[in-house]
Design a protein around this motif. Structure first.
Motif, PDB file in Angstrom:
ATOM      1  N   GLU A  26      29.583  51.749  54.037  1.00 37.60           N
ATOM      2  CA  GLU A  26      29.206  51.467  55.423  1.00 37.60           C
ATOM      3  C   GLU A  26      28.137  52.449  55.926  1.00 37.60           C
ATOM      4  N   GLN A  27      28.086  53.635  55.299  1.00 37.99           N
ATOM      5  CA  GLN A  27      27.064  54.620  55.686  1.00 37.99           C
ATOM      6  C   GLN A  27      25.746  54.406  54.946  1.00 37.99           C
ATOM      7  N   GLY A  28      25.641  53.316  54.175  1.00 30.19           N
ATOM      8  CA  GLY A  28      24.407  53.026  53.441  1.00 30.19           C
ATOM      9  C   GLY A  28      24.312  53.759  52.121  1.00 30.19           C
ATOM     10  N   ARG A  29      25.440  54.178  51.592  1.00 28.02           N
ATOM     11  CA  ARG A  29      25.427  54.872  50.306  1.00 28.02           C
ATOM     12  C   ARG A  29      26.193  54.056  49.272  1.00 28.02           C
ATOM     13  N   LEU A  30      25.908  54.326  48.012  1.00 28.57           N
ATOM     14  CA  LEU A  30      26.526  53.571  46.919  1.00 28.57           C
ATOM     15  C   LEU A  30      27.419  54.499  46.095  1.00 28.57           C
ATOM     16  N   PRO A  31      28.724  54.224  46.031  1.00 24.06           N
ATOM     17  CA  PRO A  31      29.583  55.081  45.210  1.00 24.06           C
ATOM     18  C   PRO A  31      29.308  54.886  43.716  1.00 24.06           C
ATOM     19  N   GLN A  84      28.971  47.226  39.165  1.00 28.54           N
ATOM     20  CA  GLN A  84      29.982  46.321  39.721  1.00 28.54           C
ATOM     21  C   GLN A  84      29.365  45.605  40.915  1.00 28.54           C
ATOM     22  N   PHE A  85      29.670  44.311  41.009  1.00 28.10           N
ATOM     23  CA  PHE A  85      29.121  43.500  42.089  1.00 28.10           C
ATOM     24  C   PHE A  85      30.243  43.047  43.015  1.00 28.10           C
ATOM     25  N   ASP A  86      29.861  42.608  44.205  1.00 27.45           N
ATOM     26  CA  ASP A  86      30.848  42.082  45.141  1.00 27.45           C
ATOM     27  C   ASP A  86      31.284  40.681  44.696  1.00 27.45           C
ATOM     28  N   ILE A  92      25.415  45.201  44.790  1.00 30.92           N
ATOM     29  CA  ILE A  92      25.984  46.196  43.874  1.00 30.92           C
ATOM     30  C   ILE A  92      26.926  47.074  44.690  1.00 30.92           C
ATOM     31  N   ILE A  93      28.148  47.248  44.201  1.00 27.05           N
ATOM     32  CA  ILE A  93      29.120  48.043  44.966  1.00 27.05           C
ATOM     33  C   ILE A  93      29.515  49.337  44.248  1.00 27.05           C
ATOM     34  N   HIS A  94      29.165  49.453  42.985  1.00 19.59           N
ATOM     35  CA  HIS A  94      29.497  50.678  42.249  1.00 19.59           C
ATOM     36  C   HIS A  94      28.613  50.775  41.019  1.00 19.59           C
ATOM     37  N   ALA A  95      28.252  51.996  40.635  1.00 16.89           N
ATOM     38  CA  ALA A  95      27.420  52.188  39.442  1.00 16.89           C
ATOM     39  C   ALA A  95      28.007  53.289  38.566  1.00 16.89           C
ATOM     40  N   ASP A  96      28.023  53.037  37.265  1.00 16.15           N
ATOM     41  CA  ASP A  96      28.501  54.020  36.282  1.00 16.15           C
ATOM     42  C   ASP A  96      27.292  54.619  35.563  1.00 16.15           C
ATOM     43  N   PHE A  97      27.282  55.929  35.421  1.00 18.87           N
ATOM     44  CA  PHE A  97      26.211  56.583  34.674  1.00 18.87           C
ATOM     45  C   PHE A  97      26.816  57.483  33.604  1.00 18.87           C
ATOM     46  N   ALA A  98      26.129  57.584  32.467  1.00 21.54           N
ATOM     47  CA  ALA A  98      26.571  58.481  31.389  1.00 21.54           C
ATOM     48  C   ALA A  98      25.538  59.585  31.214  1.00 21.54           C
ATOM     49  N   ARG A  99      26.026  60.801  31.014  1.00 24.99           N
ATOM     50  CA  ARG A  99      25.107  61.918  30.780  1.00 24.99           C
ATOM     51  C   ARG A  99      24.476  61.744  29.393  1.00 24.99           C
ATOM     52  N   VAL A 100      23.186  61.882  29.322  1.00 26.53           N
ATOM     53  CA  VAL A 100      22.496  61.710  28.034  1.00 26.53           C
ATOM     54  C   VAL A 100      21.390  62.765  27.871  1.00 26.53           C
TER      55      VAL A 100
ATOM     56  N   THR B  23      37.241  37.343  41.564  1.00 26.67           N
ATOM     57  CA  THR B  23      36.858  38.529  40.792  1.00 26.67           C
ATOM     58  C   THR B  23      36.380  38.127  39.406  1.00 26.67           C
ATOM     59  N   LYS B  24      36.647  36.883  39.028  1.00 25.38           N
ATOM     60  CA  LYS B  24      36.128  36.391  37.749  1.00 25.38           C
ATOM     61  C   LYS B  24      35.593  34.976  37.988  1.00 25.38           C
ATOM     62  N   ALA B  25      34.817  34.508  37.013  1.00 26.62           N
ATOM     63  CA  ALA B  25      34.136  33.205  37.138  1.00 26.62           C
ATOM     64  C   ALA B  25      33.318  33.130  38.426  1.00 26.62           C
ATOM     65  N   ASN B  26      32.732  34.263  38.824  1.00 31.17           N
ATOM     66  CA  ASN B  26      31.931  34.271  40.057  1.00 31.17           C
ATOM     67  C   ASN B  26      30.451  34.537  39.767  1.00 31.17           C
ATOM     68  N   TYR B  27      30.026  34.232  38.549  1.00 34.72           N
ATOM     69  CA  TYR B  27      28.617  34.380  38.192  1.00 34.72           C
ATOM     70  C   TYR B  27      28.208  33.225  37.285  1.00 34.72           C
ATOM     71  N   VAL B  28      26.901  33.004  37.178  1.00 29.64           N
ATOM     72  CA  VAL B  28      26.400  31.908  36.336  1.00 29.64           C
ATOM     73  C   VAL B  28      26.499  32.365  34.883  1.00 29.64           C
ATOM     74  N   ALA B  29      27.336  31.698  34.104  1.00 33.41           N
ATOM     75  CA  ALA B  29      27.613  32.155  32.749  1.00 33.41           C
ATOM     76  C   ALA B  29      26.987  31.259  31.685  1.00 33.41           C
ATOM     77  N   TYR B  30      26.930  29.958  31.920  1.00 40.93           N
ATOM     78  CA  TYR B  30      26.495  29.026  30.870  1.00 40.93           C
ATOM     79  C   TYR B  30      25.139  28.397  31.154  1.00 40.93           C
ATOM     80  N   GLY B  31      24.891  28.066  32.385  1.00 44.33           N
ATOM     81  CA  GLY B  31      23.645  27.369  32.725  1.00 44.33           C
ATOM     82  C   GLY B  31      22.616  28.315  33.317  1.00 44.33           C
ATOM     83  N   ASP B  32      21.660  27.715  34.032  1.00 38.00           N
ATOM     84  CA  ASP B  32      20.615  28.507  34.694  1.00 38.00           C
ATOM     85  C   ASP B  32      20.873  28.603  36.199  1.00 38.00           C
ATOM     86  N   TYR B  33      21.500  27.569  36.751  1.00 35.98           N
ATOM     87  CA  TYR B  33      21.787  27.543  38.186  1.00 35.98           C
ATOM     88  C   TYR B  33      23.231  27.120  38.388  1.00 35.98           C
TER      89      TYR B  33
END
Lengths: 249, 139
Positions: A26-31, A84-86, A92-100, B23-33
């Motif tokens: 809500e503060q405009g940041r991404l966990p 991770q998406f809503d 995008i609601i969350h991002a994972d990063f690995a140290r490299v 939380t699943k099956a909420n994205y385009v997996a097989y087709g284009d649209y």
């Protein structure tokens, strides 16, 4: 990987959990989280307006900037591992990063771009199918490609390109995806066959209940056996001699 | 005949809570649209069939249509003008559980303009608000 590694500012998150993550968003940041190199994972947050456009451009390797902190991850190179998406798949609601390190070999997914107009698509009813648009590879972080281009101009009708046919940009890159997985295929659209469930006839109006037949057979078998002494009489049967009369309602 | 399961574990089912998002099956997996639901509902098998027919009549033999949901939930209904009680009613129809975000149909092998027109026709048949989405590119 691009020549210039973008820098992203990150702040350590003091409190974890979905409620606090929601407040951060809500503060405009991404966990997000940073892990790897056998060090403790660190929960962080990024500026959404700074990080998300970079990710959408296709950037995968970033340099961490933690202003005003003496954190051990200051100036650490990180690789985007997972997003991770809503529920609608937009935000995008969350991002994972690995140290490299730049010379380290990592396993990551790369976008596959199909190039060219396939000759098979010129015939009537031909469809280009691409079940996946990413492959998993192992390579040095410094050699990480933005995308892998697959030339499909020579692809004819009923022909396919599998993952092992893809020419990787560098010789030391290793393909981790199943070599037989289909990347692109041209098929002929056939008359749609009505689903099997739809043509099984009138009997299919009520689906078969698993185990019901066995239960019915068992009950029939038990019913045929002689009744145990003292068992309750069947409905409508005369009560046994000496039995108490039923209470009146 | 609309879609329904061939074999089930139980003849009837509880209604259950319907307050979750996909939380699943909420994205385009097989087709284009894809046609994505923005609301929740129990989508009857006959409505899925109506959507399939609407899309395929428009697409003719062009492209490929994927149905991403299956009606596996039995919905029972008492006949009209009957008194309450005497147990759970007979199964009236089979429905797919649709949550906000669920991808209902997908299309492959057609341009965006054609996919949009086909999906508009399908959306007319749906009892929920829907939107057209394309395949996600971000890895």
């Amino acid at each position: 990987m691009k020549d210039r590694v973008p820098k992203i500012s990150a702040t350590v998150r003091e409190r974890n959990g979905s409620r606090f993550a929601k407040r951060i968003r809500e503060q405009g940041r991404l966990p997000g989280v940073i892990y790897g190199h056998k060090m403790e994972p660190v929960s962080v947050s990024f500026d959404t307006r700074e990080l998300v456009p970079q990710i959408e451009k296709g950037e995968k390797v970033f340099k961490l900037d933690m202003p005003g902190s003496t954190h051990k991850d200051e100036d650490q190179m990180v690789l985007l591992k997972e997003l991770q998406f809503d529920y609608l798949g937009d935000t995008i609601i969350h991002a994972d990063f690995a140290r490299v390190d730049l010379n380290e070999r990592v396993k990551t997914k790369v976008h596959v771009r199909l190039q060219g107009e396939a000759i098979g698509l010129k015939s009537a009813g031909a469809i280009l199918m691409h079940p996946t648009n990413e492959i998993e590879i192992e390579c040095r972080v410094a050699d990480l490609p933005d995308e892998v281009v697959v030339e499909i101009s020579g692809l004819g009708l009923n022909e396919l390109i599998t993952a092992d046919k893809i020419k990787l940009p560098a010789a030391d890159m290793k393909l981790l995806t199943d070599p037989h997985s289909i990347i692109a295929q041209i098929i002929e659209a056939k008359e749609e066959v009505v689903a099997e469930a739809a043509v099984v006839g009138a009997d299919a109006a009520t689906p078969e209940v698993i185990g019901e037949k066995e239960r019915a057979e068992k009950a029939a078998k038990d019913g045929a056996a002689p009744a145990k002494p003292g068992a309750a009489p069947a409905k409508g049967a005369a009560p046994a001699a000496g039995a108490k009369p039923a209470a009146k309602k | 005949m609309p879609l329904m399961p061939k074999r089930v574990k139980h003849r009837k089912e509880f209604r259950r809570v319907r307050d979750r998002k996909a939380t699943k099956a909420n994205y385009v997996a097989y087709g284009d649209y894809g046609l994505q639901s923005m609301e929740r509902c129990w989508l009857p098998g006959r409505v899925i069939e109506a959507g399939r027919i609407a899309a395929q009549h428009y697409l003719k033999r062009e492209g490929k249509l994927f149905i991403r949901v299956f009606p596996d939930k039995p919905i029972s209904k008492k006949p009209l003008e009957t008194r309450m009680g005497t147990g759970k009613a007979d199964v009236d129809y089979w429905a797919a559980r649709i949550k906000p975000g669920t991808m209902i149909f997908e299309i492959a092998g057609v341009s965006e303009a054609v996919a949009k027109k086909a999906m508009i026709r399908v959306a007319m048949k749906m009892p929920v608000k829907t939107r057209l989405v394309s395949r996600r590119v971000v890895v």
